[in-house]
Write a protein that holds these residues in place. Structure first.
Motif, PDB file in Angstrom:
ATOM      1  N   GLU A  97      13.556  90.524  79.592  1.00 13.31           N
ATOM      2  CA  GLU A  97      12.805  90.011  80.513  1.00 13.31           C
ATOM      3  C   GLU A  97      13.259  90.631  82.194  1.00 13.31           C
ATOM      4  OE1 GLU A  97      12.596  85.586  81.311  1.00 13.31           O
ATOM      5  OE2 GLU A  97      14.099  85.938  79.936  1.00 13.31           O
ATOM      6  N   ILE A  98      14.555  90.975  82.463  1.00 14.49           N
ATOM      7  CA  ILE A  98      14.921  91.307  83.519  1.00 14.49           C
ATOM      8  C   ILE A  98      15.231  92.708  83.625  1.00 14.49           C
ATOM      9  CG2 ILE A  98      15.676  89.130  84.274  1.00 14.49           C
ATOM     10  CD1 ILE A  98      18.629  90.188  83.674  1.00 14.49           C
ATOM     11  N   ARG A  99      14.676  93.612  82.630  1.00 16.20           N
ATOM     12  CA  ARG A  99      15.222  95.116  82.566  1.00 16.20           C
ATOM     13  C   ARG A  99      13.920  95.862  82.898  1.00 16.20           C
ATOM     14  NH1 ARG A  99      19.583  96.227  79.629  1.00 16.20           N
ATOM     15  NH2 ARG A  99      18.694  98.055  78.698  1.00 16.20           N
ATOM     16  N   GLY A 100      12.806  95.273  83.497  1.00 11.99           N
ATOM     17  CA  GLY A 100      11.621  96.078  83.891  1.00 11.99           C
ATOM     18  C   GLY A 100      10.955  95.661  84.982  1.00 11.99           C
ATOM     19  N   TRP A 101       9.748  96.071  85.167  1.00 11.58           N
ATOM     20  CA  TRP A 101       9.319  95.406  86.654  1.00 11.58           C
ATOM     21  C   TRP A 101       7.762  95.415  86.237  1.00 11.58           C
ATOM     22  CZ3 TRP A 101      10.574 100.859  86.218  1.00 11.58           C
ATOM     23  CH2 TRP A 101       9.636 101.810  86.362  1.00 11.58           C
ATOM     24  N   GLN A 102       7.211  94.557  87.164  1.00 13.35           N
ATOM     25  CA  GLN A 102       5.688  94.451  87.077  1.00 13.35           C
ATOM     26  C   GLN A 102       5.008  94.472  88.485  1.00 13.35           C
ATOM     27  OE1 GLN A 102       4.742  90.231  85.888  1.00 13.35           O
ATOM     28  NE2 GLN A 102       6.706  90.254  85.318  1.00 13.35           N
ATOM     29  N   TYR A 103       3.682  94.461  88.505  1.00 17.54           N
ATOM     30  CA  TYR A 103       3.027  94.197  89.919  1.00 17.54           C
ATOM     31  C   TYR A 103       2.382  93.067  90.020  1.00 17.54           C
ATOM     32  CZ  TYR A 103       2.582  99.307  89.389  1.00 17.54           C
ATOM     33  OH  TYR A 103       3.024 100.582  89.118  1.00 17.54           O
ATOM     34  N   GLN A 104       2.618  92.331  91.162  1.00 20.86           N
ATOM     35  CA  GLN A 104       2.252  90.969  91.400  1.00 20.86           C
ATOM     36  C   GLN A 104       1.814  90.888  92.890  1.00 20.86           C
ATOM     37  OE1 GLN A 104       5.341  87.633  91.631  1.00 20.86           O
ATOM     38  NE2 GLN A 104       4.454  87.465  89.387  1.00 20.86           N
ATOM     39  N   ASP A 105       0.608  90.599  93.000  1.00 22.62           N
ATOM     40  CA  ASP A 105      -0.060  90.398  94.492  1.00 22.62           C
ATOM     41  C   ASP A 105       0.494  91.384  95.397  1.00 22.62           C
ATOM     42  OD1 ASP A 105      -1.335  88.199  93.370  1.00 22.62           O
ATOM     43  OD2 ASP A 105       0.629  86.663  93.707  1.00 22.62           O
ATOM     44  N   GLY A 106       0.293  92.482  95.341  1.00 25.09           N
ATOM     45  CA  GLY A 106       0.974  93.501  96.460  1.00 25.09           C
ATOM     46  C   GLY A 106       2.301  93.719  96.529  1.00 25.09           C
ATOM     47  N   HIS A 107       3.121  93.312  95.281  1.00 27.64           N
ATOM     48  CA  HIS A 107       4.404  93.276  95.550  1.00 27.64           C
ATOM     49  C   HIS A 107       4.912  93.866  93.925  1.00 27.64           C
ATOM     50  CE1 HIS A 107       3.969  90.463  98.738  1.00 27.64           C
ATOM     51  NE2 HIS A 107       5.366  90.701  99.113  1.00 27.64           N
ATOM     52  N   ALA A 108       6.089  94.519  94.018  1.00 27.91           N
ATOM     53  CA  ALA A 108       6.629  94.692  92.792  1.00 27.91           C
ATOM     54  C   ALA A 108       7.796  93.688  92.522  1.00 27.91           C
ATOM     55  CB  ALA A 108       7.440  96.170  92.876  1.00 27.91           C
ATOM     56  N   LEU A 109       7.733  93.339  91.394  1.00 32.93           N
ATOM     57  CA  LEU A 109       8.527  92.219  90.869  1.00 32.93           C
ATOM     58  C   LEU A 109       9.502  93.152  89.902  1.00 32.93           C
ATOM     59  CD1 LEU A 109       9.315  89.336  91.140  1.00 32.93           C
ATOM     60  CD2 LEU A 109       8.041  88.835  88.966  1.00 32.93           C
ATOM     61  N   LEU A 110      10.714  93.270  90.341  1.00 36.06           N
ATOM     62  CA  LEU A 110      11.873  94.170  89.966  1.00 36.06           C
ATOM     63  C   LEU A 110      12.865  93.349  89.036  1.00 36.06           C
ATOM     64  CD1 LEU A 110      12.463  96.487  92.657  1.00 36.06           C
ATOM     65  CD2 LEU A 110      10.638  96.625  91.095  1.00 36.06           C
ATOM     66  N   GLY A 111      13.069  93.514  87.544  1.00 43.57           N
ATOM     67  CA  GLY A 111      14.162  92.717  87.012  1.00 43.57           C
ATOM     68  C   GLY A 111      15.431  93.111  87.486  1.00 43.57           C
ATOM     69  N   ALA A 112      16.382  92.082  87.649  1.00 43.92           N
ATOM     70  CA  ALA A 112      17.693  92.223  88.162  1.00 43.92           C
ATOM     71  C   ALA A 112      18.422  93.099  87.097  1.00 43.92           C
ATOM     72  CB  ALA A 112      18.396  91.022  88.296  1.00 43.92           C
ATOM     73  N   GLY A 113      17.940  93.210  85.821  1.00 44.23           N
ATOM     74  CA  GLY A 113      18.768  94.160  85.188  1.00 44.23           C
ATOM     75  C   GLY A 113      18.463  95.605  85.140  1.00 44.23           C
TER      76      GLY A 113
END
Length: 310
Positions: free
Chosen positions: A72-88
């Motif tokens: 769950e922390i090895r990828g990223w996703q879009y969220q409300d005009g932001h990118a949520l980046l996994g710490a991994g």
């Protein structure tokens, strides 16, 4: 604290010699539970900094909590005009074209992080948690005003899953020591605004090829707020924001036109940034300080020039 950069699941004789126990959780919930149960444990993801400290005899962790199996922390996703980046996320993954289209300056910093073996192992979260002054991602995250999503033990009345809770803090607060990680906490994600505008990362090293930065700069344009955000890395324990220089140069830019600046203004911006980030340290100014100031001035000028012409 979260992982100093780490082996993807610490394995092999060095890790087993350094730590009495190794736990390999497959979720953030399990990782938080392990860190809570073993307060002396050190979380580890890519090992590029941690194992160097172990091998040098500077660190002897009683236990390791490996984060390399937490998908769950090895990828990223879009969220409300932001990118949520996994710490991994590894530097190698962030350097790829699809990520570069999303956050160009962070991708450039990831590609400059070192040789392939470092980029393949080192992670975004480890770069932040280690907080080495020469961390290439740090000035970019500071300029982007990124937020950290910290995951830790659940408390009554907090939102979270399976006994965990989360809170957000500015990355600059962690790097400055204004808000530290608490027992059982680790960096889960990094929230970065998607500015859809030019951004640049540059660094100067003491030798040719990939190497540790002598000075670096992360610079982003924020047309929506008619702002320029700049952070200088490697010259101080944490990235420095020359706020007055940012505000001054932003006032000169024609945000509704071609955003061009005269060469004299670019030069003045570089000098303004350098003076703010590299103090005189007395008279006469030492030659090393003068050289570093010139380096910072050149990096800042070039970064702004590239951003304005992108």
């Amino acid at each position: 604290m979260h992982a100093p950069d780490s082996p993807q699941g610490p394995q092999g004789p060095q890790a087993s010699h350094a730590a009495q126990s190794v736990t390999l959780p497959v979720s953030l919930d399990e990782a938080v539970a392990a860190l809570t149960a073993m307060p002396a444990a050190v979380p580890v993801a890519g090992g590029t900094d941690l194992m160097a400290a172990v091998n040098a005899g500077l660190l002897r962790p009683a236990a390791l909590v490996g984060l390399g199996r937490i998908n769950e922390i090895r990828g990223w996703q879009y969220q409300d005009g932001h990118a949520l980046l996994g710490a991994g996320l590894t530097h190698a993954r962030m350097g790829r074209p699809d990520f570069a289209a999303l956050i160009p300056a962070l991708a450039a910093a990831a590609r400059a992080a070192g040789p392939p073996q470092i980029r393949n192992a080192g992670t975004l979260g480890g770069n932040i948690a280690t907080a080495a002054p020469t961390g290439d991602a740090l000035p970019v995250l500071a300029a982007l005003e990124a937020m950290l999503v910290i995951v830790g033990p659940g408390e009554p009345g907090t939102a979270g899953s399976a006994g965990t809770s989360s809170r957000e803090i500015p990355v600059s607060h962690l790097l400055a020591g204004r808000d530290m990680l608490r027992p059982g906490e680790l960096i889960g994600f990094v929230r970065v605004p998607l500015l859809h505008a030019p951004q640049v990362f540059l660094k100067a090293t003491g030798r040719t090829g990939p190497g540790r930065a002598v000075a670096s700069v992360g610079l982003v344009l924020d047309p929506a707020r008619r702002g320029v955000r700049c952070a200088i890395g490697a010259v101080a324990p944490m990235p420095l924001r020359p706020l007055e220089a940012e505000q001054w140069v932003a006032s000169l830019i024609d945000w509704d036109g071609d955003r061009s600046l005269a060469p004299e203004a670019l030069d003045a911006f570089g000098e303004y940034v350098a003076a703010a980030c590299v103090p005189d340290q007395g008279e006469p100014v030492p030659p090393g300080v003068l050289h570093l100031r010139r380096t910072v001035a050149v990096l800042a000028r070039r970064a702004l020039g590239r951003a304005l012409t992108s």
